[in-house]
Design an enzyme around this catalytic site. Structure first.
Site, mmCIF file in Angstrom:
data_model
loop_
_atom_site.group_PDB
_atom_site.id
_atom_site.type_symbol
_atom_site.label_atom_id
_atom_site.label_comp_id
_atom_site.label_asym_id
_atom_site.label_seq_id
_atom_site.Cartn_x
_atom_site.Cartn_y
_atom_site.Cartn_z
ATOM 1 N N SER A 95 -55.215 -53.558 -41.037
ATOM 2 C CA SER A 95 -55.973 -54.775 -41.272
ATOM 3 C C SER A 95 -57.180 -54.795 -40.354
ATOM 4 C CB SER A 95 -55.082 -55.996 -41.003
ATOM 5 O OG SER A 95 -55.817 -57.179 -41.174
ATOM 6 N N GLY A 96 -58.383 -54.994 -40.939
ATOM 7 C CA GLY A 96 -59.611 -54.989 -40.161
ATOM 8 C C GLY A 96 -60.287 -53.644 -40.113
ATOM 9 N N THR A 100 -61.824 -53.716 -47.579
ATOM 10 C CA THR A 100 -62.505 -54.545 -48.570
ATOM 11 C C THR A 100 -63.947 -54.103 -48.756
ATOM 12 O OG1 THR A 100 -61.078 -56.432 -48.048
ATOM 13 C CG2 THR A 100 -63.165 -56.908 -49.156
ATOM 14 N N ASN A 145 -59.400 -59.735 -38.405
ATOM 15 C CA ASN A 145 -60.400 -59.513 -39.447
ATOM 16 C C ASN A 145 -60.889 -60.877 -39.941
ATOM 17 O OD1 ASN A 145 -61.972 -58.639 -41.542
ATOM 18 N ND2 ASN A 145 -60.348 -57.568 -42.642
ATOM 19 N N SER A 148 -60.134 -60.928 -44.137
ATOM 20 C CA SER A 148 -58.942 -60.132 -44.426
ATOM 21 C C SER A 148 -58.413 -60.446 -45.820
ATOM 22 C CB SER A 148 -57.854 -60.420 -43.385
ATOM 23 O OG SER A 148 -56.660 -59.737 -43.699
ATOM 24 N N SER A 149 -58.127 -59.394 -46.585
ATOM 25 C CA SER A 149 -57.527 -59.586 -47.914
ATOM 26 C C SER A 149 -56.074 -59.985 -47.736
ATOM 27 C CB SER A 149 -57.618 -58.292 -48.734
ATOM 28 O OG SER A 149 -58.948 -57.948 -48.981
ATOM 29 N N GLY A 375 -53.789 -53.972 -45.347
ATOM 30 C CA GLY A 375 -53.492 -52.864 -44.435
ATOM 31 C C GLY A 375 -52.230 -53.113 -43.630
ATOM 32 N N GLU A 377 -49.908 -54.179 -40.834
ATOM 33 C CA GLU A 377 -50.091 -55.304 -39.928
ATOM 34 C C GLU A 377 -49.004 -55.323 -38.865
ATOM 35 O OE1 GLU A 377 -52.352 -58.468 -42.903
ATOM 36 O OE2 GLU A 377 -50.292 -58.877 -42.241
#
Length: 1096
Positions: A95-96, A100, A145, A148-149, A375, A377
């Site tokens: 994540s981050g 995306t 992030n 973040s998605s 991602g 986490e």
């Protein structure tokens, strides 16, 4: 074809890790650092892209630079377009790490390299603009992030045979809907809430019953409401524009925003306890204002939703049990409704976008899939959502291992290629720990949720400790203690899993509830009753006609099935990887943390990937398609190769002078080590295809020219034949014309010759005729003179004889005249005058109209009597003629009009205005109007007159509307609304009728004293058709009673009998204040005064 720049040209560090020397972990990290410091964020392992998140915008993100900086994407696109192989782009990382943005870059690349055209540009724009919509509703700020998605997205982009996009299909996975109700510290809710409150106009917020102040909404965290670098107001305008481009109608956008506002309002609903008689607590809504506004937005009855928050109905077979909800359960129901409402709205958005961007053509499409999923986490507090997300990442790592490492090595062994096996970590054991159908964590969680009895998160952890305690990748406090180990970092209510990316500590609190994901049926049915257009689509299970008592599948089961389908889909396509790496944990540019990057390189298996690529071959293909594709490069294999395909490929590669170290022969495939070799073959193939195209063009043009020449030759022959025919026709016409001219001259000469002869003969005949005529004339004149002489002689004799006779007659007449001459002359003159008078009347007689009063003037006084009598007789005669044209109905009308004239003329001021108005009789159309069906059945006789009259009340002088019906023997008064008969009076009981001399419509019907009808007294009525009513009443009464005419009293004062009292009705001329109609007022007990407007 444009030649692409090599990775070795102007290289900073090493662009392709396959070329890195020496290859070890330190040199790998140092190469990434060097390229990152110089803004080279993309590095490659063959076709695998390593993407470092720069945390800032770089010039390489422009459409012109995309193709240059992502050759891996270009290779995937060319393989899709030229070799008809479906592709997939797998974007993975923490994540981050920039997944995306990488997916946006893939979309930008597709838009940059595809063709142009109005339809193609529209499809590309819709595909690109779907991102802002999904990001607004599915992305949020987290501690790692800012964008973040919080859902997984897989998009299949569909292409035609030219490589132009036709459309796409989006699949979404596990939206983190728990974020709607609660966010960790330092994080935000989904972007759309903040964008709506910041960017919507004042009118829009008023319609949605919202306020811009974030602090007024419980579902919005305040410590991170604003984010540096994010303009929520501008983002809202972008989202509105994107929804319009994708194909959302304006009313659909409004419906979506209403649901978003309803979620915010739902979070503000709070509950208070209320004790019941049975000792149980019941929840009640504290402040019903937010509940009311939410119900208005969704079109739900407030009482229905309020009851759903206070009671829960449980159905089992044929029984229903209703239980009360306490405050904690009410809050759980509220949050469950909010999460389900937002999650289903997001799924509806994805479905609606798919309807707009899906390919319209029904033919087979080439597909490029793009996977952008959450991602890996690792937070301080990891719950069910992180467990599911990390499970998905384990599956993606597994498919990477299978397709990139294990399958590639196994294929080399299977094909007999000399190969040294490379060791790597296979995470299949971790995937099995989670998803095993018997002993997997998800299976045990589902089993615990479905188990009867008391089920808690602790019982679930106990079950894990019982079954998974011995697993090498599972740890818990109990399992560690059972091995006589002490780990104080592992709390009692947690378990730890050794993932491929590291150890993650999960807190079991909330696992059971989040996996159950229950929404009470009462709330579903309440939502289904809403008038909002989308609610029935979002909550179909709320339909009372389709109640399903079966327990819905758990969240874990649904996600496991979705991930399984995704994996099967990915395995049908050729994978291309973008491995995203996060350079630091501070989300800052120009910072490169070696330890963090090294950890990601290890768990992503990038070193093993490099070793496999360096030892292996970049491209492999079966012999038959390889020979079919490149056979035009060798004269021996072109156009047909008669032997085995492998021998043909060997001949082909030998003829193309491909170095032996660049390829190897397998049992069924040819393996090419370097992509440059493949690109060289492709370049030569393209050049050869151009030569073949030139040859085909040459042959085609020769054939076309020969065909054109033969056509011209044939056309020339046809044209020549037609021209010769035309010339001969023209010559013939010219000769024919000359012949006709000669013939005409010859005929003219002969005709003139004959004409001269005929003229000569005619002149001779005329001369003879003239001479004969002169001779005959002379003889006739001589005879005429003789006859005239004889006639004069005869006339003289006659004249003399007449004179003689006259003389004799005069002598006789003188004798007779002296005796009776005067009388005869007088009679003769009178006779001549009368004859002339009667003949003159023939021309001066007036018209046949009875109203024409003209008559010719009297010529002589002695004819006065005859003149007057003739005028009277003529008038009677033409009146009789006029009456003979009348029908029986018209005669009756005129008789009524005549009778009205006899009654009212010069007596009633209202009469002149009624003369021109026809007597209609039935003004209510009582037989046709269904409203008076009951009244029509009550009156058995034929209705002669039906009208609405006002019955005057003695008490106040005001009128009440009544239906007045006149039949042959009765008149009837009935209620206008109900049609109920109020009074039925036989005509013999009627003694007289009283009216005024003025222009009002008041009349009194006086009844015979002592009769049954006179019990309540006389009737004082008011009607606009007074003249017609009294006339018909007069005629009908006279006919029915067979007596003298009814007494009609015309006076400005008359008495009316009301029960036992007599009241005087007096008519006076009123002032302008009374308006245009007569008004009746009660002066005292004995006087009613009617004010009549003055006549103009």
């Amino acid at each position: 074809m444009e030649v692409k720049t090599s990775l070795l040209d102007n290289m900073i560090g090493v662009g392709d890790m396959v070329l890195l020397e020496p290859l070890n972990e330190d040199s790998f990290i140092e190469n990434l650092r060097k390229r990152f410091d110089h803004n080279e964020i993309y590095t490659y392992i063959g076709s695998v892209v390593i993407s470092m998140n720069p945390y800032r915008s770089l010039p390489i993100f422009t459409p012109e630079k995309v193709e240059e900086y992502l050759p891996g994407l270009d290779e995937a696109y060319r393989s899709l377009r030229d070799q008809d192989k479906d592709q997939c782009i797998l974007i993975t990382g923490e994540s981050g790490a920039g997944k995306t943005e990488a997916s946006k870059l893939v979309m930008s690349y597709v838009a940059a390299v595809c063709g142009r055209g109005q339809e193609v540009n529209k499809v590309k724009e819709q595909l690109l603009q779907s991102n802002p919509v999904l990001e607004a509703f599915g992305n949020a700020k987290t501690v790692r992030n800012d964008n973040s998605s919080r859902f997984g997205k897989y998009m299949d982009i569909e292409f035609d045979f030219k490589g132009d996009p036709l459309g796409g299909v989006i699949s979404n996975y596990l939206l983190e809907k728990s974020r709607v109700c609660k966010q960790p510290r330092g994080e935000r809710n989904f972007h759309i809430f903040y964008q709506l409150l910041s960017g919507a106009s004042g009118d829009t917020l008023t319609k949605l019953k919202l306020d811009r102040d974030f602090s007024k909404y419980n579902y919005l965290s305040l410590d991170s409401a604003t984010v540096n670098g994010l303009d929520d107001a501008a983002s809202f305008r972008t989202v509105r524009n994107a929804m319009q481009i994708v194909g959302f109608m304006e009313d659909e956008v409004q419906l979506v925003l209403e649901l978003v506002a309803a979620v915010l309002k739902l979070g503000n609903i709070e509950f208070k306890p209320e004790s019941r008689v049975n000792g149980f607590d019941e929840s009640r809504v504290k402040d019903k204002n937010d509940l009311k506004e939410m119900c208005e937005l969704l079109g739900i009855e407030q009482s229905v939703l309020e009851r759903a928050f206070s009671y829960r109905t449980v159905e089992a077979k044929m029984e229903k049990v209703s239980t009360t909800l306490n405050v904690a359960q009410a809050y759980y129901a509220r949050d469950a409704l909010a999460k389900n409402l937002y999650s289903r709205l997001f799924s509806w958005l994805v479905t609606r976008i798919n309807e707009s961007i899906k390919a319209q053509a029904k033919t087979r499409h080439k597909v490029m899939g793009v996977l952008d999923i959450y991602g890996f986490e690792i937070f301080e507090d990891n719950s069910f959502e992180q467990f599911i997300i990390n499970y998905c990442n384990e599956k993606l790592q597994q498919i990477f291992i299978e397709l990139t490492l294990r399958e590639e090595q196994e294929e080399y062994v299977r094909e007999g290629i000399e190969w040294t096996n490379i060791e790597y970590f296979n995470n299949a054991i971790i995937c099995d720990l989670i998803e095993n159908n018997q002993n997997g964590i998800l299976a045990m969680l589902d089993e615990e949720c479905l188990r009867p009895g008391t089920v808690t998160d602790d019982t679930f952890l106990d079950k894990l400790n019982t079954i998974c305690a011995e697993h090498q990748h599972f740890e818990s406090r109990l399992s560690k203690n059972s091995k006589f180990l002490t780990d104080h970092s592992l709390p009692h209510s947690c378990f730890r899993i050794q993932h491929y990316a590291g150890k993650v500590l999960y807190r079991v609190e909330g696992f059971v509830d989040k996996n159950n994901d229950l929404l009470y049926r009462d709330l579903s049915q309440a939502m289904y009753k809403a008038t909002h257009s989308l609610m029935r689509q979002l909550f179909p299970e709320g339909n009372p006609a389709k109640v399903n008592l079966k327990r819905p599948p758990t969240a874990g089961f649904q996600f496991k099935a979705s991930v399984g389908g995704l994996m099967r889909n990915l395995q049908t396509k050729n994978p291309n990887y973008i491995r995203c790496i996060k350079p630091n944990d501070k989300k800052a540019a120009h910072i490169f943390t070696d330890s963090l990057v090294c950890h990601q390189v290890r768990y992503l298996g990038l070193m093993e990937n490099v070793r496999v690529r360096r030892a292996g071959y970049a491209f492999r293909q079966p012999y038959e398609p390889c020979l079919e594709r490149y056979k035009m490069l060798c004269k021996q294999t072109w156009p047909h190769w008669r032997g085995p395909a492998r021998d043909g490929v060997e001949v082909l590669l030998t003829d193309c002078s491909v170095p032996a170290e660049e390829f190897a022969y397998g049992r069924s495939k040819i393996f090419i080590r370097n992509p440059r070799t493949l690109f060289t073959l492709e370049e030569r193939r393209r050049a050869c295809l151009e030569d073949l195209a030139t040859l085909i063009q040459k042959i085609y043009r020769g054939w076309k020219c020969r065909t054109h020449f033969l056509l011209l030759k044939k056309s020339q022959v046809v044209v020549a034949a037609w021209y010769r025919r035309y010339a001969q026709q023209k010559k013939y016409v010219k000769i024919k014309s000359a012949t006709l001219v000669m013939q005409s001259f010859t005929r003219g000469w002969k005709a003139r010759k004959i004409l001269r002869q005929l003229k000569y003969e005619k002149r001779c005949k005329e001369a003879v005729t003239t001479i004969a005529a002169y001779w005959h004339g002379t003889q006739a004149r001589m005879e005429l003179r003789r006859l005239k002489t004889e006639a004069r002689n005869k006339h003289a004799v006659s004249v003399i004889w007449a004179y003689w006779q006259g003389t004799k007659v005069r002598r006789e007449y003188r004798k007779f005249f002296r005796a009776n001459a005067g009388k005869k002359i007088y009679c003769f003159i009178i006779q001549r005058i009368m004859q002339k008078y009667f003949l003159g009347l023939k021309t001066t007689v007036p018209s046949m109209s009875p109203i024409d009063n003209t008559w010719s003037a009297q010529p002589y006084s002695f004819l006065e009597g005859a003149h007057t009598e003739l005028r009277r007789i003529f008038h009677l005669w033409r009146c009789k003629k006029h009456r003979g044209q009348f029908t029986e109905e018209k005669k009756a009308v005129y008789e009524e009009k005549l009778e009205a004239s006899e009654i009212f003329k010069n007596k009633k001021a209202l009469y002149p205005s009624s003369v021109s108005q026809p007597f209609k009789g039935d003004y209510l159309e009582i037989h046709k109007n269904p409203k008076y069906q009951k009244l029509n059945s009550a009156v058995e006789e034929k209705v002669l007159l039906a009208d609405v009259v006002n019955k005057i009340n003695r008490a106040n002088g005001k009128g009440s509307p009544r239906l007045f019906l006149l039949t042959k023997n009765n008149f009837v008064l009935a209620d206008q609304k109900t049609g109920q008969v109020k009074a039925s009076v036989p005509l013999p009981d009627l003694t007289s009728v009283s009216v005024s001399t003025q222009s009002d419509g008041f009349f009194a019907l006086k009844l015979k004293e002592g009769s049954a009808s006179a019990a309540k007294g006389d009737f004082l009525l008011n009607s606009e058709h007074l003249i017609e009513i009294i006339t018909k009443l007069h005629r009908t009464w006279t006919t029915a009673a067979d007596k003298d005419q009814i007494n009609i009293d015309i006076s400005d004062e008359f008495l009316v009998q009301f029960k036992q009292d007599k009241v005087c009705v007096k008519f006076i001329q009123g002032g302008p204040k009374n308006g245009t109609s007569a008004a009746c007022k009660r002066k005292n007990n004995r006087l009613l005064e009617v004010s009549v407007p003055s006549s103009p």
